[in-house]
Write an enzyme that holds these catalytic residues in place. Structure first.
Site, PDB file in Angstrom:
ATOM      1  N   HIS A 173       0.822  -1.213   0.000  1.00 50.04           N
ATOM      2  CA  HIS A 173       0.000   0.000   0.000  1.00 50.04           C
ATOM      3  C   HIS A 173       0.855   1.262   0.000  1.00 50.04           C
ATOM      4  CE1 HIS A 173      -3.805  -2.044   0.071  1.00 50.04           C
ATOM      5  NE2 HIS A 173      -3.342  -2.823   1.027  1.00 50.04           N
ATOM      6  N   ASP A 178       3.613  -0.752  -4.938  1.00 45.31           N
ATOM      7  CA  ASP A 178       2.494  -1.478  -5.539  1.00 45.31           C
ATOM      8  C   ASP A 178       2.464  -1.323  -7.060  1.00 45.31           C
ATOM      9  OD1 ASP A 178       1.954  -2.226  -2.984  1.00 45.31           O
ATOM     10  OD2 ASP A 178       0.087  -1.105  -2.787  1.00 45.31           O
TER      11      ASP A 178
END
Length: 195
Positions: A173, A178
Site C-alpha cells: 500500500h 504497488d
C-alpha cells in the site's frame, strides 16, 4: 495500405487516497512504473524498477475517511505541510510519461484500474487540463485476467490467480511499491496464454 499503429507503452499506476472518490476526497500519493511495450510483434516487458515516478500530494479538501487514510499509513498533517502541490505533481507526472514514451502511445494499467484511473484522470484534467493517456488509455488487469482465464469478472481476485502470474513482491500500500509489483503482474498476464 495498412495504417501504421504506434506501439503502446504500459504504465502500471497505483494511487493511495483518503476517500472513495476524487474531489470531495484527495489522492495522497501516486506511483508509476513502466511495465512494458507492445507493438505488432508482441509484448516486451521492462524492468519495472528502471523507470519510475513517485509523489506524495497535499490533500485538496478537509474531508477524509479515516479507514481509507489508514490503508496508506501516510500522515495527513505531514502531507498538508509537506506534500507536493497537486498541480505541480501532476504536471511533473505528465512530463515524465511523455519523456519515457517517445514514439509510443502511453497506456495506464492498474489493478483494478477503475479506482486508480478515476483519481488519476480527474486529477490530470483538474490540475493540468490534459491527460498523456487521452480520455480512455487505460487497461484493467483484473479484466485482462478474467478474459484470459474465461471467468466472470466478479470471480477474480489475486488470491485466485495461478501463483506464477503473481509478483513475488509484497503488496505494501505504498503507491510506488504497488505500481512495481503490479507491473510484474501485468507483464506476466501479457505473456500468459490463458486457460
Amino acid at each position: 495500405m495498412a495504417r501504421r499503429v504506434k506501439p503502446s507503452l504500459y504504465f502500471s499506476v497505483d494511487i493511495e487516497a483518503d476517500g472513495p472518490i476524487p474531489g470531495p476526497y484527495s489522492m495522497i500519493s501516486l506511483g508509476a512504473a513502466v511495465a512494458g511495450r507492445q507493438d505488432g510483434d508482441g509484448y516486451a516487458p521492462e524492468d519495472p524498477e528502471a523507470y519510475t515516478f513517485y509523489r506524495e500530494l497535499r490533500p485538496i479538501s478537509e474531508d477524509f475517511v479515516p479507514e481509507a487514510l489508514a490503508v496508506s499509513g501516510l500522515d495527513r498533517d505531514r502531507l498538508i505541510a509537506e506534500g507536493s502541490e497537486p498541480a505541480v505533481a501532476l504536471a511533473e507526472f505528465s512530463d515524465w510519461v511523455r519523456e519515457v514514451s517517445p514514439g509510443a502511445q502511453p497506456v495506464m494499467c492498474g489493478y483494478p484500474a477503475s479506482y486508480d484511473w478515476t483519481f488519476l484522470y480527474w486529477y490530470l484534467i483538474r490540475f493540468t487540463g490534459a491527460s498523456p493517456f487521452g480520455h480512455s488509455g487505460c487497461l484493467d488487469m483484473k479484466t485482462l485476467y478474467a478474459t484470459k482465464a474465461r471467468l466472470p469478472l466478479r470471480a477474480v481476485a489475486k488470491g485466485t490467480m495461478p501463483r506464477e502470474l503473481l509478483s513475488r513482491r509484497p503488496h505494501t500500500h505504498h503507491a510506488l511499491d504497488d505500481a512495481i509489483e503490479q507491473a510484474e503482474l501485468f507483464s506476466n498476464l501479457m505473456a500468459w496464454p490463458g486457460r
